[in-house]
Each structure stands twice: as structure tokens, then as C-alpha cells.
Motif scaffolding. Structure first.
Motif, mmCIF file in Angstrom:
data_model
loop_
_atom_site.group_PDB
_atom_site.id
_atom_site.type_symbol
_atom_site.label_atom_id
_atom_site.label_comp_id
_atom_site.label_asym_id
_atom_site.label_seq_id
_atom_site.Cartn_x
_atom_site.Cartn_y
_atom_site.Cartn_z
ATOM 1 N N ASP A 1 67.015 -22.571 -56.268
ATOM 2 C CA ASP A 1 66.041 -22.037 -57.075
ATOM 3 C C ASP A 1 65.439 -23.423 -57.615
ATOM 4 N N LEU A 2 64.133 -23.390 -57.577
ATOM 5 C CA LEU A 2 63.694 -24.737 -58.157
ATOM 6 C C LEU A 2 63.923 -24.801 -59.931
ATOM 7 N N ILE A 3 63.793 -23.624 -60.316
ATOM 8 C CA ILE A 3 64.017 -23.336 -61.679
ATOM 9 C C ILE A 3 65.481 -22.999 -62.007
ATOM 10 N N GLN A 4 66.256 -24.026 -62.614
ATOM 11 C CA GLN A 4 67.719 -23.744 -63.116
ATOM 12 C C GLN A 4 68.050 -23.820 -64.454
ATOM 13 N N PRO A 5 69.083 -23.128 -64.917
ATOM 14 C CA PRO A 5 69.398 -22.889 -66.140
ATOM 15 C C PRO A 5 69.748 -24.465 -66.740
ATOM 16 N N ALA A 6 68.985 -24.696 -68.112
ATOM 17 C CA ALA A 6 69.456 -26.060 -68.785
ATOM 18 C C ALA A 6 70.685 -26.190 -69.336
ATOM 19 N N VAL A 7 71.627 -26.278 -68.330
ATOM 20 C CA VAL A 7 73.070 -26.783 -68.619
ATOM 21 C C VAL A 7 73.509 -27.673 -67.620
ATOM 22 N N ASP A 8 74.373 -28.450 -68.063
ATOM 23 C CA ASP A 8 75.083 -29.594 -67.556
ATOM 24 C C ASP A 8 75.930 -29.133 -66.206
ATOM 25 N N LEU A 9 76.323 -28.227 -65.938
ATOM 26 C CA LEU A 9 77.171 -27.652 -64.956
ATOM 27 C C LEU A 9 76.119 -27.000 -63.862
ATOM 28 N N ARG A 10 76.552 -27.278 -62.670
ATOM 29 C CA ARG A 10 75.700 -26.993 -61.297
ATOM 30 C C ARG A 10 75.798 -25.220 -61.382
ATOM 31 N N SER A 11 74.662 -24.806 -60.987
ATOM 32 C CA SER A 11 74.503 -23.384 -60.594
ATOM 33 C C SER A 11 75.363 -22.916 -59.457
ATOM 34 N N GLU A 12 75.696 -21.761 -59.155
ATOM 35 C CA GLU A 12 76.343 -21.228 -58.165
ATOM 36 C C GLU A 12 75.663 -21.495 -56.930
ATOM 37 N N GLN A 13 74.465 -21.665 -56.768
ATOM 38 C CA GLN A 13 73.720 -22.089 -55.584
ATOM 39 C C GLN A 13 73.834 -23.485 -55.266
ATOM 40 N N GLU A 14 73.866 -24.336 -56.150
ATOM 41 C CA GLU A 14 73.911 -25.701 -56.011
ATOM 42 C C GLU A 14 75.717 -26.055 -55.872
ATOM 43 N N GLU A 15 76.348 -25.387 -56.450
ATOM 44 C CA GLU A 15 77.679 -25.583 -55.937
ATOM 45 C C GLU A 15 78.252 -25.345 -54.596
ATOM 46 N N ARG A 16 77.477 -24.169 -54.031
ATOM 47 C CA ARG A 16 77.646 -23.784 -52.680
ATOM 48 C C ARG A 16 77.278 -24.928 -51.660
ATOM 49 N N LEU A 17 75.999 -25.528 -52.034
ATOM 50 C CA LEU A 17 75.324 -26.541 -51.168
ATOM 51 C C LEU A 17 76.290 -27.715 -51.302
ATOM 52 N N VAL A 18 76.634 -28.198 -52.399
ATOM 53 C CA VAL A 18 77.406 -29.602 -52.550
ATOM 54 C C VAL A 18 78.818 -29.459 -51.884
ATOM 55 N N GLN A 19 79.438 -28.033 -52.190
ATOM 56 C CA GLN A 19 80.725 -28.066 -51.596
ATOM 57 C C GLN A 19 80.889 -28.032 -49.946
ATOM 58 N N ALA A 20 79.691 -27.743 -49.461
ATOM 59 C CA ALA A 20 79.618 -27.346 -48.132
ATOM 60 C C ALA A 20 79.461 -28.859 -47.332
ATOM 61 N N CYS A 21 78.932 -29.742 -47.957
ATOM 62 C CA CYS A 21 78.576 -31.225 -47.545
ATOM 63 C C CYS A 21 79.816 -32.041 -47.761
ATOM 64 N N PRO A 22 80.210 -33.067 -46.860
ATOM 65 C CA PRO A 22 81.016 -33.952 -47.220
ATOM 66 C C PRO A 22 81.034 -34.768 -48.508
ATOM 67 N N LYS A 23 81.862 -35.264 -49.159
ATOM 68 C CA LYS A 23 81.691 -35.804 -50.633
ATOM 69 C C LYS A 23 80.858 -37.136 -50.571
ATOM 70 N N VAL A 24 79.892 -37.225 -51.384
ATOM 71 C CA VAL A 24 79.230 -38.528 -51.484
ATOM 72 C C VAL A 24 79.898 -39.421 -52.194
ATOM 73 N N TRP A 25 79.925 -40.759 -51.319
ATOM 74 C CA TRP A 25 80.761 -41.897 -51.957
ATOM 75 C C TRP A 25 80.167 -42.138 -53.377
ATOM 76 N N HIS A 26 80.997 -42.253 -54.367
ATOM 77 C CA HIS A 26 81.046 -42.576 -55.798
ATOM 78 C C HIS A 26 80.411 -43.841 -56.330
ATOM 79 N N LYS A 27 80.799 -44.960 -55.175
ATOM 80 C CA LYS A 27 80.514 -46.116 -55.638
ATOM 81 C C LYS A 27 79.214 -46.791 -54.859
ATOM 82 N N ILE A 28 78.097 -46.240 -54.490
ATOM 83 C CA ILE A 28 77.223 -46.551 -53.756
ATOM 84 C C ILE A 28 76.491 -47.665 -54.656
ATOM 85 N N PRO A 29 76.444 -48.864 -54.035
ATOM 86 C CA PRO A 29 76.075 -50.285 -54.908
ATOM 87 C C PRO A 29 74.430 -50.263 -54.966
#
Length: 373
Positions: A166-194
Motif C-alpha cells: 500500500d502506498l500509505i504505510q503506518p508511520a513506524v520504523d518497522l516494515r509492514s507485513e506487505q513490505e516484509e513479504r516482498l523483501v523476504q521473497a527476494c535475495p538479500k540486497v548487498w549491504h555494502k554497495i559503494p
């Protein structure tokens, strides 16, 4: 193939070429003839059973056996010998034999399960020995015409899933359930991108996007070829990736995205990897998904698929490099005299190529993460 004659019988026009030895032949009969028997049986053992055995030997043994049973049952139901035995022009009512076929299928499943019980599906020779002559013959037929690929299970492709944020997400630092499902489905993004400006002092070339297309098309091909199990077969998957990706293997620069994709298909054919008339279009469709990002997830995640896929390529190169070091002989004197039986048969993976590939992936990730894309 032109008007060349069959290299086995010499009497008919060649229609096919063997994917293992490249000999031209006209029919399945020539393909499995005595003259070609060693190659055809060897190709069968190395490919068909290996594809089934890719389903993680321990955890997925039951599923692997079921896949084998399903293929053998479907093979017997479509046995061309049965069709040839029917008198031409005679009426045939399949519904009239439905009950008989059902009972026969149950019996065949039990019999096949007994034959394959306790067999290590990673051992191609053991599985081959348990098959009947009819099953061996039909498998060779399926290999010759390419239909065996249609019987393998469809892999789970992470970038083709349906996601919604959803375009409107709760104003919290944690990911919403929708966001979590999307991110968890994808390979982990490299955390040291220069940062791109730290790597490049001038404006990047427009061809960078085309080179990214070549890497992503190669990744898509390899991911599908290994049925999604690229992390379970890192060295083999990385070797395959380097085989079909000229940008990583040779530093080839492409002038357009279509050329970058067609190159992957051509290299796959050169390596005698399975391709068909739809391979290039399928890779182009995957490329469109990578560049457009997940639908209905907003601008925040528009580059997620690109970053995730490129990060996964980087992971494969990095893990392959570590695995090569761990399995390398400790005694430097033995490296030139004794083969390392712990390593699979690799044609393209070597330390310098992997190191160069990692640097390239850092640059491509930095480019995607910048404002240039």
C-alpha cells in the motif's frame, strides 16, 4: 543444417544434432542406434537423472522419487508404441478404458516405487539400472525431441510473484507485513554497495545498462536451468553463469539490450545447454520485470528486483570464490600433478575471473543505486 545427410545411416537428410557429440542424425532410431549408443546412454544418465537428483538428496528425496514416478507414468501413458499399435482409421474410445487405466496406473506406481526404493537419486548409474528397457528407450526419445524439459517441475521464480505494498504505510520504523513479504521473497540486497562517484570520476557510459541486461539475462537463464536451486549448487551455477554471460567472462560491451539478451541464448547453445525457440523471448520478459520492479509496490521498491538480482549474482561469485579456496589442495606442489576430486568439473570458474566479477558487480550495483538508472 541444410541438406546434409544423416551421419549415422547416411541415407536420409539430417534433421537434428546430438547435444553431446554434435553428430547429425535423422530419426530417433539413428539416435539410439548401436553406433551412437555409448553417447546417447551417457547423455541420458548425466542429464535426466541429474535433473531429478537436483532436488536436495536428503530433505527432498521423497519429492525426487515422486518426480521420477510421475515422469515414468506420464511417459508410459504417452508411449508411441501404443498409438502405432492401433489400426489406422479404427474408432478408439479412451473413456471406455478409463477404469482399466486407473487401476493400471496404481499398479505401475506401486511397482515403480518398489524399484526405486532405497536408490540414491544422485547416483545416475544406479537409477539407470533400475529402469526397464522400455523406460530407457522412451527417455532417450524424450531427450532427443526435447520433451523431457516439459515434464520437470516448474521452479519457484521469486521475481514473478505477485506482491502489493500500500502506498500509505503506518508511520513506524518497522516494515509492514506487505513490505516484509516482498523483501523476504527476494535475495538479500548487498549491504555494502559503494557510492558510484567513489568508483567513477566521470559520467558513466550508456552501455552500462546494456551490460546489466546481459548479466541479468544470464542470471535468469541459470536460475531457471537450476530450477531455483542456485544456492545449493553454487560452483556449478556460477560456472554456468560465466559460460553464458560474456560481460562477466570476457568483459564484452553491448550496444543494445536485445543484443545483450540474444548473446545469452547463443552462448547457452554453444555450451549445449537446453534452449528452444522461446528462450530469448522468455529472457526478455524477465528483463522487463527486473527493470520495472514489482508492480503495485510504489517508487520505494522500484529498484528492488534489480538490486536483489545483482546482489544474488555477487553472492554466487563470492561464495564460489570461498568454496574454491576451501577445496583447493593445501600442498601447492600437488595442484599441478593431482586432480582435485572435491571440485566438480568446472570450465570457466577460476580465482582471477571471480575477483574481477566481484569488482564488476560492485560497480553495477553502485550504478543501479545511483540516479543514473
Amino acid at each position: 543444417m541444410g541438406d546434409e545427410a544423416c551421419k549415422i545411416c547416411g541415407s536420409k537428410q539430417a534433421k537434428y544434432n546430438c547435444p553431446r557429440c554434435n553428430i547429425l542424425y535423422c530419426t530417433v532410431a539413428c539416435y539410439k542406434s548401436q553406433q551412437h549408443l555409448e553417447c546417447s546412454e551417457g547423455f541420458y544418465r548425466e542429464n535426466v537423472v541429474q535433473e531429478l537428483a537436483l532436488r536436495k538428496a536428503d530433505a527432498d528425496a521423497a519429492n525426487s522419487t515422486k518426480s521420477m514416478l510421475d515422469i515414468l507414468q506420464r511417459m508410459e501413458r504417452t508411449d508411441p508404441a501404443i498409438e502405432e499399435a492401433s489400426p489406422e482409421g479404427s474408432a478408439y474410445d479412451p473413456e471406455g478404458e478409463e477404469d482399466e487405466l486407473d487401476s493400471d496406473d496404481d499398479a505401475q506406481e506401486d511397482e515403480l516405487a518398489i524399484r526405486l526404493e532405497g536408490i540414491d537419486l544422485n547416483n545416475a548409474a544406479s537409477v539407470w539400472e533400475r529402469l526397464t528397457d522400455t523406460e530407457k528407450e522412451e527417455f532417450q526419445h524424450l531427450l532427443a525431441n526435447g520433451d523431457i524439459a516439459k515434464m520437470l517441475p516448474e521452479p519457484s521464480i521469486w521475481w514473478t510473484g505477485e506482491y502489493k505494498v500500500d502506498l500509505i504505510q503506518p508511520a513506524v520504523d518497522l516494515r509492514s507485513e506487505q513490505e516484509e513479504r516482498l523483501v523476504q521473497a527476494c535475495p538479500k540486497v548487498w549491504h555494502k554497495i559503494p557510492i558510484l562517484s567513489d568508483l567513477l570520476s566521470k559520467e558513466p557510459s550508456p552501455t552500462v545498462r546494456h551490460n546489466i541486461a546481459n548479466v541479468l539475462a544470464a542470471y535468469s537463464f541459470v536460475y531457471r536451468y537450476f530450477l531455483g536451486d542456485v544456492h545449493e549448487n553454487v560452483l556449478e551455477a556460477t560456472d554456468c553463469l560465466l559460460a553464458v554471460c560474456l560481460n562477466l567472462r570476457k568483459g564484452t560491451v553491448f550496444d543494445s539490450e536485445p543484443m545483450a539478451v540474444v548473446s545469452v541464448t547463443n552462448e547457452a547453445r554453444n555450451e549445449q545447454l537446453p534452449t528452444d525457440s522461446n528462450t530469448t523471448e522468455a529472457l526478455k520478459a524477465d528483463l522487463r520485470i527486473f527493470f520495472s520492479g514489482p508492480k503495485e509496490c510504489g517508487k520505494k521498491y522500484s529498484k528492488l528486483f534489480l538490486l536483489a538480482a545483482l546482489s544474488d549474482v555477487r553472492y554466487l561469485l563470492s561464495k564460489a570464490s570461498r568454496d574454491m579456496k576451501q577445496k583447493a589442495p593445501k600442498d601447492a606442489k600437488s595442484t599441478h600433478n593431482e586432480p582435485n576430486n572435491d571440485l566438480p568439473d568446472l570450465k570457466h570458474v577460476d580465482g582471477s575471473l571471480l575477483r574481477g566479477g566481484l569488482k564488476k558487480m560492485d560497480f553495477l550495483l553502485a550504478y543501479v543505486n545511483s540516479q543514473h538508472l
